[in-house]
Design an enzyme around this catalytic site. Structure first.
Site, short mmCIF file in Angstrom:
data_model
loop_
_atom_site.label_atom_id
_atom_site.label_comp_id
_atom_site.label_asym_id
_atom_site.label_seq_id
_atom_site.Cartn_x
_atom_site.Cartn_y
_atom_site.Cartn_z
N LYS A 176 0.85 -1.20 0.00
CA LYS A 176 0.00 0.00 0.00
C LYS A 176 0.88 1.25 0.00
CE LYS A 176 -1.91 2.46 3.11
NZ LYS A 176 -1.92 3.80 2.41
N GLY A 229 7.31 5.28 7.70
CA GLY A 229 6.37 6.37 7.94
C GLY A 229 6.65 7.02 9.26
N THR A 231 6.64 8.01 13.28
CA THR A 231 6.88 7.24 14.50
C THR A 231 5.57 6.86 15.18
OG1 THR A 231 9.08 8.15 14.82
CG2 THR A 231 7.94 7.38 16.80
N THR A 233 2.66 6.34 13.84
CA THR A 233 2.03 5.26 13.07
C THR A 233 2.78 3.96 13.31
OG1 THR A 233 1.52 6.90 11.38
CG2 THR A 233 1.26 4.58 10.78
N GLU A 251 10.73 1.83 9.65
CA GLU A 251 11.61 2.97 9.33
C GLU A 251 10.82 4.22 9.65
OE1 GLU A 251 14.79 0.75 8.40
OE2 GLU A 251 14.61 2.90 8.68
N CYS A 285 13.34 12.12 5.63
CA CYS A 285 13.58 11.81 7.05
C CYS A 285 15.07 11.92 7.38
CB CYS A 285 13.10 10.41 7.35
SG CYS A 285 13.85 9.24 6.26
N GLU A 387 9.63 16.29 15.09
CA GLU A 387 9.86 16.33 13.65
C GLU A 387 8.88 17.28 12.99
OE1 GLU A 387 8.71 12.82 11.40
OE2 GLU A 387 10.67 12.86 10.48
O1 TXE Z 1 3.63 8.88 7.37
P1 TXE Z 1 2.39 8.09 7.91
P2 TXE Z 1 3.59 9.91 6.16
C1 TXE Z 1 8.51 9.43 8.03
C2 TXE Z 1 8.76 10.89 8.18
C3 TXE Z 1 7.39 11.43 8.52
C4 TXE Z 1 6.45 10.49 7.87
C5 TXE Z 1 5.80 11.13 6.71
O2 TXE Z 1 9.70 11.10 9.19
O3 TXE Z 1 7.19 11.36 9.91
O4 TXE Z 1 7.20 9.34 7.43
O5 TXE Z 1 5.15 10.16 5.93
C6 TXE Z 1 0.04 4.27 6.23
N1 TXE Z 1 -1.87 0.99 9.68
N2 TXE Z 1 9.49 8.87 7.15
O6 TXE Z 1 2.91 11.14 6.65
O7 TXE Z 1 1.20 8.91 8.17
C7 TXE Z 1 -0.25 5.50 5.41
O8 TXE Z 1 -1.43 5.33 4.65
C8 TXE Z 1 -1.24 0.76 8.51
C9 TXE Z 1 10.59 8.15 7.75
O9 TXE Z 1 3.06 9.23 4.95
O10 TXE Z 1 2.95 7.33 9.03
C10 TXE Z 1 1.00 5.59 4.55
O11 TXE Z 1 0.89 4.71 3.45
N3 TXE Z 1 -0.79 1.73 7.68
C11 TXE Z 1 11.26 7.28 6.75
C12 TXE Z 1 2.10 5.10 5.49
O12 TXE Z 1 1.43 4.37 6.50
C13 TXE Z 1 -0.98 3.02 8.10
C14 TXE Z 1 11.48 7.94 5.43
C15 TXE Z 1 2.89 6.23 6.15
O13 TXE Z 1 1.96 7.11 6.71
C16 TXE Z 1 -1.63 3.35 9.29
C17 TXE Z 1 10.31 8.64 4.98
C18 TXE Z 1 -2.08 2.26 10.10
N4 TXE Z 1 -2.71 2.47 11.27
C19 TXE Z 1 9.36 9.13 5.83
N5 TXE Z 1 -1.67 4.72 9.39
C20 TXE Z 1 12.57 6.63 7.17
N6 TXE Z 1 12.91 6.58 8.44
O14 TXE Z 1 13.24 6.14 6.29
C21 TXE Z 1 -1.06 5.20 8.30
N7 TXE Z 1 -0.65 4.19 7.51
#
Ligand code: TXE
Length: 483
Positions: A176, A229, A231, A233, A251, A285, A387
């Site tokens: 996804k 994504g 932290t 989440t 990650e 990130c 962040e």
């Molecule tokens: O994250 P989200 P975002 C981190 C970055 C920032 C974040 C931004 O630091 O905090 O990612 O990305 C799905 N069950 N990194 O806003 O909201 C959601 O639909 C299952 C770190 O997208 O956490 C999306 O597909 N899935 C990284 C994905 O999770 C769920 C590098 C991420 O969403 C869910 C890049 C749930 N309950 C960004 N809730 C690194 N460390 O390498 C959401 N999603």
């Protein structure tokens, strides 16, 4: 390449609508308007995807590594052949400049497939003979159906970073992408069909995290979750997955220090620090959002850095001279502006930027923010602890190595760090004590795909990259045979 305004799920080798026929708006952030629709998939769609993956698993896992490797090479070649369309789609979805998607995101997506198509051919098991009476050897086997969930900041780059090792080790995947940036995942579906990837081997289900995403995480037949994504989440996913003893790779976020000593190569540091602060609108990130500068050069750095930041052009992502494009979504745009307001309330002094920018022409309704530099904050304030994930950096001086380390390690995150010094002993000394999973010395975002990738503390669990990713997607058994 069908750049349709209606994005479809990719299930069992077919491009299909969501069973509930519910759809979500997909925005182009540079113009602030809806430009396509994506499936608002739910449990029924995830169940269909898992069933397809289960049905495909026996044949796919029984292919030889060379046969699976060859198909991944075809996918890589098709990504390269469609680079322009993919880069434009990535920019339209995410708001990043087209030149950045062309130079970084899309080439890295094909590199991911190519790297793992080769890595699997070099992956080997081990043997442990025991004094002539017993013989041990290891066997690696795929897990079965695995889940890959990715974020919106580097959409195809991070999506393929998970899918490639999962597939080449013989697993079948339910993936996804972020609902905020789904288009290139949809185009990847079409590429996989053209490459002849057998039906059901890869399934892409579009939709919201709490519904499509959570149903992947919860599904009893999904054996592992690879997530990138935020932290918060990550914690929700871990709470669901840990009691079920599924393998998980998380990650997560970062609040990375950029430690600049007086004995650095100043011009090289300055040029790279502009990138590490604001590349991809600061939505990486790995960006260095906390800049720590040795006191003796602090004023020189502040003056030169602000001078250069003010030159960075924010504009239409289609323009080659736009160094920053649009912020990925209205909610994130508003979050970043609220973080800047909070920084002011916490005593921060905005040295440059700090405001939204009205785009020109077709971008008049787009979501743009000036690159922003803030000084005068304490390390423990929210601005320096949480962040922001946008074009906002703080700068603060330090006097000693001990103070630099204390500041660098003073957050709950531990993803990445940069150190600028020409003194190699100091570089090693500091790097050994910085609490980060990835550390660059006199450079930034130099990536060798063989290396382990991941953070410590609240930045995640597990490592992606190289053989670590292949290991993650396989079970390893040890067989001990009496001779
Ligand atoms: O994250 P989200 P975002 C981190 C970055 C920032 C974040 C931004 O630091 O905090 O990612 O990305 C799905 N069950 N990194 O806003 O909201 C959601 O639909 C299952 C770190 O997208 O956490 C999306 O597909 N899935 C990284 C994905 O999770 C769920 C590098 C991420 O969403 C869910 C890049 C749930 N309950 C960004 N809730 C690194 N460390 O390498 C959401 N999603």
């Amino acid at each position: 390449m069908n750049l349709s305004s209606t994005i479809l799920n990719y299930i069992n080798g077919e491009l299909v609508k969501p069973q509930n026929n519910k759809w979500l708006d997909n925005y182009n952030p540079a113009i602030g308007k809806v430009y396509s629709q994506i499936p608002d998939s739910d449990e029924a769609d995830v169940n269909a995807a898992v069933q397809a993956a289960e049905a495909a698993f026996p044949a796919w896992s029984n292919l030889s590594r060379v046969e699976r490797s060859n198909i991944l090479h075809k996918i890589a070649n098709l990504i390269d052949a469609n680079k322009t369309a993919l880069a434009e789609a990535e920019s339209t979805d995410n708001g990043k400049p087209v030149w950045l998607a062309t130079r970084v995101d899309i080439p890295r997506a094909s590199d991911n497939f190519r790297f793992y198509a080769n890595a699997i051919l070099n992956f080997h098991d081990e043997s442990f003979p025991m004094d002539g009476k017993h013989f041990n050897y290891t066997v690696h086997q795929p897990l079965g159906v695995v889940g890959c969930i990715s974020p919106w900041n580097l959409p195809l780059y991070l999506f393929t970073w998970k899918i490639a090792p999962a597939l080449v080790t013989g697993n079948c995947v339910v993936a996804k992408p972020s609902e905020v940036t789904p288009m290139t995942a949809f185009l990847l579906s079409q590429i996989c069909i053209e490459a002849g990837l057998p039906k059901g081997v890869l399934n892409i289900v579009h939709g919201l995290g709490h519904s499509a995403g959570m149903n992947i995480v919860k599904h009893k037949n999904v054996k592992a979750i690879s997530f990138t994504g935020g932290t918060k989440t990550g914690a929700v996913i871990a709470a669901e997955v840990a009691p079920k003893f599924k393998k998980m790779s998380l990650e997560l976020g970062g609040k990375n220090p950029n430690i600049i000593f007086a004995d650095c190569d100043f011009e090289k540091m300055l040029k790279t620090t502009l990138r590490s602060s604001f590349e991809n609108q600061g939505q990486i990130c790995l960006c260095g959002s906390r800049i720590l500068v040795e006191k003796s050069i602090y004023e020189k750095f502040k003056t030169r850095f602000v001078e250069e930041v003010k030159k960075l052009k924010v504009g239409n992502p289609k323009n080659d001279d736009s160094r920053l494009g649009a912020i990925v979504s209205k909610p994130h745009f508003e979050k970043i502006l609220s973080c800047i307001e909070l920084a002011k309330q916490e005593g921060g002094n905005v040295l440059c930027g700090g405001e939204a920018i009205k785009g020109e022409g077709e971008c008049a309704e787009g979501w743009f923010i000036e690159p922003t530099v803030i000084e005068g904050l304490t390390q423990n304030c929210k601005t320096n602890q949480e962040e922001i994930f946008g074009p906002v950096v703080t700068i603060q001086p330090f006097e000693t190595e001990e103070e630099a380390l204390q500041l660098a390690n003073a957050t709950e995150y531990g993803l990445a760090a940069t150190i600028w010094t020409e003194n190699i002993s100091k570089a090693h000394r500091i790097a050994a004590k910085v609490e980060s999973g990835i550390i660059w010395v006199n450079c930034w975002l130099v990536r060798d795909l063989r290396t382990p990738f991941g953070g410590m503390k609240q930045s995640g669990v597990g490592r992606e990259g190289g053989m670590h990713a292949l290991e993650f997607f396989m079970e390893v058994k040890n067989l001990c045979v009496a001779i």
